[in-house]
Design a protein around this motif. Structure first.
Motif, PDB file in Angstrom:
ATOM      1  N   GLY A   1       0.810  -1.200   0.000  1.00 10.68           N
ATOM      2  CA  GLY A   1       0.000   0.000   0.000  1.00 10.68           C
ATOM      3  C   GLY A   1       0.846   1.252   0.000  1.00 10.68           C
ATOM      4  O   GLY A   1       2.079   1.188  -0.063  1.00 10.68           O
ATOM      5  N   SER A   2       0.212   2.401   0.076  1.00 12.54           N
ATOM      6  CA  SER A   2       0.911   3.686   0.053  1.00 12.54           C
ATOM      7  C   SER A   2       1.400   4.055   1.449  1.00 12.54           C
ATOM      8  O   SER A   2       0.724   3.814   2.446  1.00 12.54           O
ATOM      9  N   ASP A   3       2.594   4.652   1.507  1.00 13.18           N
ATOM     10  CA  ASP A   3       3.211   5.084   2.763  1.00 13.18           C
ATOM     11  C   ASP A   3       3.403   6.595   2.735  1.00 13.18           C
ATOM     12  O   ASP A   3       3.927   7.141   1.755  1.00 13.18           O
ATOM     13  N   TYR A   4       2.995   7.260   3.827  1.00 15.47           N
ATOM     14  CA  TYR A   4       3.078   8.713   3.907  1.00 15.47           C
ATOM     15  C   TYR A   4       3.839   9.106   5.172  1.00 15.47           C
ATOM     16  O   TYR A   4       3.364   8.854   6.281  1.00 15.47           O
ATOM     17  N   ALA A   5       5.003   9.696   5.016  1.00 14.16           N
ATOM     18  CA  ALA A   5       5.748  10.259   6.146  1.00 14.16           C
ATOM     19  C   ALA A   5       5.239  11.673   6.399  1.00 14.16           C
ATOM     20  O   ALA A   5       5.306  12.532   5.513  1.00 14.16           O
ATOM     21  N   MET A   6       4.716  11.923   7.595  1.00 20.19           N
ATOM     22  CA  MET A   6       4.083  13.197   7.906  1.00 20.19           C
ATOM     23  C   MET A   6       4.861  14.039   8.914  1.00 20.19           C
ATOM     24  O   MET A   6       4.627  15.237   9.025  1.00 20.19           O
ATOM     25  N   SER A   7       5.789  13.401   9.650  1.00 16.26           N
ATOM     26  CA  SER A   7       6.466  14.117  10.731  1.00 16.26           C
ATOM     27  C   SER A   7       7.835  13.493  10.969  1.00 16.26           C
ATOM     28  O   SER A   7       7.993  12.269  10.864  1.00 16.26           O
ATOM     29  N   LEU A   8       8.810  14.337  11.290  1.00 18.99           N
ATOM     30  CA  LEU A   8      10.193  13.877  11.491  1.00 18.99           C
ATOM     31  C   LEU A   8      10.779  14.531  12.727  1.00 18.99           C
ATOM     32  O   LEU A   8      10.586  15.730  12.961  1.00 18.99           O
ATOM     33  N   VAL A   9      11.490  13.746  13.533  1.00 22.33           N
ATOM     34  CA  VAL A   9      12.226  14.295  14.675  1.00 22.33           C
ATOM     35  C   VAL A   9      13.626  13.691  14.704  1.00 22.33           C
ATOM     36  O   VAL A   9      13.840  12.561  14.253  1.00 22.33           O
ATOM     37  N   VAL A  10      14.579  14.464  15.234  1.00 23.88           N
ATOM     38  CA  VAL A  10      15.920  13.942  15.506  1.00 23.88           C
ATOM     39  C   VAL A  10      15.869  13.259  16.866  1.00 23.88           C
ATOM     40  O   VAL A  10      15.532  13.870  17.872  1.00 23.88           O
ATOM     41  N   GLU A  11      16.196  11.972  16.887  1.00 24.55           N
ATOM     42  CA  GLU A  11      16.099  11.209  18.126  1.00 24.55           C
ATOM     43  C   GLU A  11      17.377  11.279  18.947  1.00 24.55           C
ATOM     44  O   GLU A  11      17.345  11.312  20.178  1.00 24.55           O
ATOM     45  N   SER A  12      18.523  11.284  18.271  1.00 24.34           N
ATOM     46  CA  SER A  12      19.802  11.339  18.979  1.00 24.34           C
ATOM     47  C   SER A  12      20.828  12.029  18.104  1.00 24.34           C
ATOM     48  O   SER A  12      20.654  12.145  16.890  1.00 24.34           O
ATOM     49  N   MET A  13      21.906  12.489  18.733  1.00 25.26           N
ATOM     50  CA  MET A  13      22.971  13.185  18.017  1.00 25.26           C
ATOM     51  C   MET A  13      24.237  12.329  18.016  1.00 25.26           C
ATOM     52  O   MET A  13      24.611  11.734  19.028  1.00 25.26           O
ATOM     53  N   GLU A  14      24.879  12.279  16.849  1.00 24.36           N
ATOM     54  CA  GLU A  14      26.154  11.570  16.744  1.00 24.36           C
ATOM     55  C   GLU A  14      27.250  12.344  17.449  1.00 24.36           C
ATOM     56  O   GLU A  14      28.108  11.785  18.105  1.00 24.36           O
ATOM     57  N   ASP A  15      27.201  13.670  17.307  1.00 21.07           N
ATOM     58  CA  ASP A  15      28.094  14.570  18.036  1.00 21.07           C
ATOM     59  C   ASP A  15      27.380  15.911  18.121  1.00 21.07           C
ATOM     60  O   ASP A  15      26.171  16.000  17.899  1.00 21.07           O
ATOM     61  N   ASN A  16      28.074  16.975  18.449  1.00 19.37           N
ATOM     62  CA  ASN A  16      27.429  18.279  18.625  1.00 19.37           C
ATOM     63  C   ASN A  16      26.869  18.856  17.338  1.00 19.37           C
ATOM     64  O   ASN A  16      26.070  19.803  17.380  1.00 19.37           O
ATOM     65  N   PHE A  17      27.271  18.326  16.213  1.00 15.34           N
ATOM     66  CA  PHE A  17      26.889  18.924  14.942  1.00 15.34           C
ATOM     67  C   PHE A  17      26.066  18.000  14.038  1.00 15.34           C
ATOM     68  O   PHE A  17      25.342  18.465  13.174  1.00 15.34           O
ATOM     69  N   ASN A  18      26.200  16.700  14.229  1.00 15.98           N
ATOM     70  CA  ASN A  18      25.582  15.760  13.304  1.00 15.98           C
ATOM     71  C   ASN A  18      24.538  14.887  13.995  1.00 15.98           C
ATOM     72  O   ASN A  18      24.838  14.288  15.038  1.00 15.98           O
ATOM     73  N   PRO A  19      23.341  14.833  13.434  1.00 15.44           N
ATOM     74  CA  PRO A  19      22.331  13.947  14.017  1.00 15.44           C
ATOM     75  C   PRO A  19      22.747  12.492  13.882  1.00 15.44           C
ATOM     76  O   PRO A  19      23.365  12.104  12.891  1.00 15.44           O
ATOM     77  N   GLY A  20      22.394  11.681  14.888  1.00 15.23           N
ATOM     78  CA  GLY A  20      22.731  10.264  14.850  1.00 15.23           C
ATOM     79  C   GLY A  20      21.606   9.422  14.292  1.00 15.23           C
ATOM     80  O   GLY A  20      21.794   8.627  13.390  1.00 15.23           O
ATOM     81  N   LYS A  21      20.380   9.612  14.839  1.00 21.76           N
ATOM     82  CA  LYS A  21      19.236   8.833  14.380  1.00 21.76           C
ATOM     83  C   LYS A  21      18.018   9.735  14.227  1.00 21.76           C
ATOM     84  O   LYS A  21      17.843  10.694  14.981  1.00 21.76           O
ATOM     85  N   PHE A  22      17.209   9.405  13.236  1.00 19.70           N
ATOM     86  CA  PHE A  22      15.979  10.133  12.945  1.00 19.70           C
ATOM     87  C   PHE A  22      14.785   9.204  13.145  1.00 19.70           C
ATOM     88  O   PHE A  22      14.881   8.001  12.938  1.00 19.70           O
ATOM     89  N   LEU A  23      13.653   9.790  13.498  1.00 16.43           N
ATOM     90  CA  LEU A  23      12.393   9.071  13.500  1.00 16.43           C
ATOM     91  C   LEU A  23      11.462   9.719  12.484  1.00 16.43           C
ATOM     92  O   LEU A  23      11.307  10.939  12.460  1.00 16.43           O
ATOM     93  N   LEU A  24      10.859   8.902  11.656  1.00 18.69           N
ATOM     94  CA  LEU A  24       9.811   9.344  10.736  1.00 18.69           C
ATOM     95  C   LEU A  24       8.497   8.711  11.187  1.00 18.69           C
ATOM     96  O   LEU A  24       8.452   7.521  11.506  1.00 18.69           O
ATOM     97  N   GLY A  25       7.450   9.515  11.223  1.00 18.25           N
ATOM     98  CA  GLY A  25       6.137   8.995  11.589  1.00 18.25           C
ATOM     99  C   GLY A  25       5.101   9.372  10.554  1.00 18.25           C
ATOM    100  O   GLY A  25       5.209  10.405   9.892  1.00 18.25           O
ATOM    101  N   GLY A  26       4.092   8.530  10.417  1.00 13.38           N
ATOM    102  CA  GLY A  26       3.031   8.827   9.469  1.00 13.38           C
ATOM    103  C   GLY A  26       2.044   7.688   9.403  1.00 13.38           C
ATOM    104  O   GLY A  26       1.697   7.085  10.420  1.00 13.38           O
ATOM    105  N   HIS A  27       1.609   7.373   8.182  1.00 15.42           N
ATOM    106  CA  HIS A  27       0.675   6.269   8.014  1.00 15.42           C
ATOM    107  C   HIS A  27       1.066   5.457   6.787  1.00 15.42           C
ATOM    108  O   HIS A  27       1.454   5.988   5.745  1.00 15.42           O
ATOM    109  N   CYS A  28       1.003   4.148   6.952  1.00 16.56           N
ATOM    110  CA  CYS A  28       1.414   3.197   5.923  1.00 16.56           C
ATOM    111  C   CYS A  28       0.273   2.224   5.688  1.00 16.56           C
ATOM    112  O   CYS A  28      -0.150   1.525   6.621  1.00 16.56           O
ATOM    113  N   ASN A  29      -0.223   2.211   4.473  1.00 16.19           N
ATOM    114  CA  ASN A  29      -1.350   1.342   4.134  1.00 16.19           C
ATOM    115  C   ASN A  29      -2.502   1.549   5.118  1.00 16.19           C
ATOM    116  O   ASN A  29      -3.111   0.591   5.607  1.00 16.19           O
TER     117      ASN A  29
END
Length: 204
Positions: A1-29
């Motif tokens: 089915g179709s997947d829609y990413a509606m919102s994004l947050v940075v979950e953790s930082m690799e260091d002071n300048f670079n994000p480590g992990k991202f979360l995408l949320g939305g609805h899928c099928n």
């Protein structure tokens, strides 16, 4: 089915300048879904073993996840619309549903108005309470939930507030912001004289 990413947050930082992990949320099928990606854009397989989770909220209509928030303890909130009602699901940091939220199932589905309700923007208050704003029966609306998912009945009328913008119909609230003084801003678009216009309301 179709997947829609509606919102994004940075979950953790690799260091002071670079994000480590991202979360995408939305609805899928037509179901709530989350994905965790590392800095390279690859799925983080420590999250639900696959890097993503799809959750069907038991309702008779599509489950539309619209807005993400990350709690200080690492738990993840996804707010949106289920069966034309406000709904929120809370996930543990590993992608499983948090069964301490709601009625032991990890989610809440809440009717706000007598018409269709669409939860479009979620904000976590500093005290842990949860605001979900959107459109209810073609009017601006916001509901506040306690940290366990129950309605905060000290807010508005029975836990929610519905605002009809004079001279316009329909009123579509798309984004919510919490001011440092605790006042709530709802922004969106309102149909006036056959023309869609920017509109914003502030709630004490």
């Amino acid at each position: 089915g179709s997947d829609y990413a509606m919102s994004l947050v940075v979950e953790s930082m690799e260091d002071n300048f670079n994000p480590g992990k991202f979360l995408l949320g939305g609805h899928c099928n037509d179901q709530f879904c989350l994905a965790r990606l590392d800095f390279s854009g690859s799925f983080d397989t420590s999250f639900n073993s696959s890097g993503y989770v799809i959750k069907d909220i038991p309702t008779t209509a599509p489950d539309i996840g619209n807005s993400l928030a990350l709690q200080p303890d690492g738990k993840i909130l996804l707010g949106g619309t289920c069966d034309n009602k406000f709904c929120i699901a809370r996930f543990n940091s590993n992608g499983s549903l948090d069964t301490s939220f709601g009625s032991g199932n990890g989610y809440v589905v809440q009717d706000i108005s007598t018409g269709s309700d669409s939860g479009n923007s979620l904000v976590l208050q500093p005290d842990g309470k949860i605001l979900l704003g959107g459109t209810c029966d073609n009017k601006f609306c916001v509901a506040r939930f306690n940290s366990d998912g129950s309605l905060d009945t000290t807010f508005g009328t029975g836990g929610y507030f519905i605002l009809d913008i004079p001279g316009s119909n329909p009123d579509n609230a798309r984004s919510l912001l919490l001011q440092p003084d605790g006042k709530i801003l709802l922004g969106g678009f309102c149909l006036t004289g056959g023309i869609q216009k920017f509109c914003i309301a502030r709630i004490r």
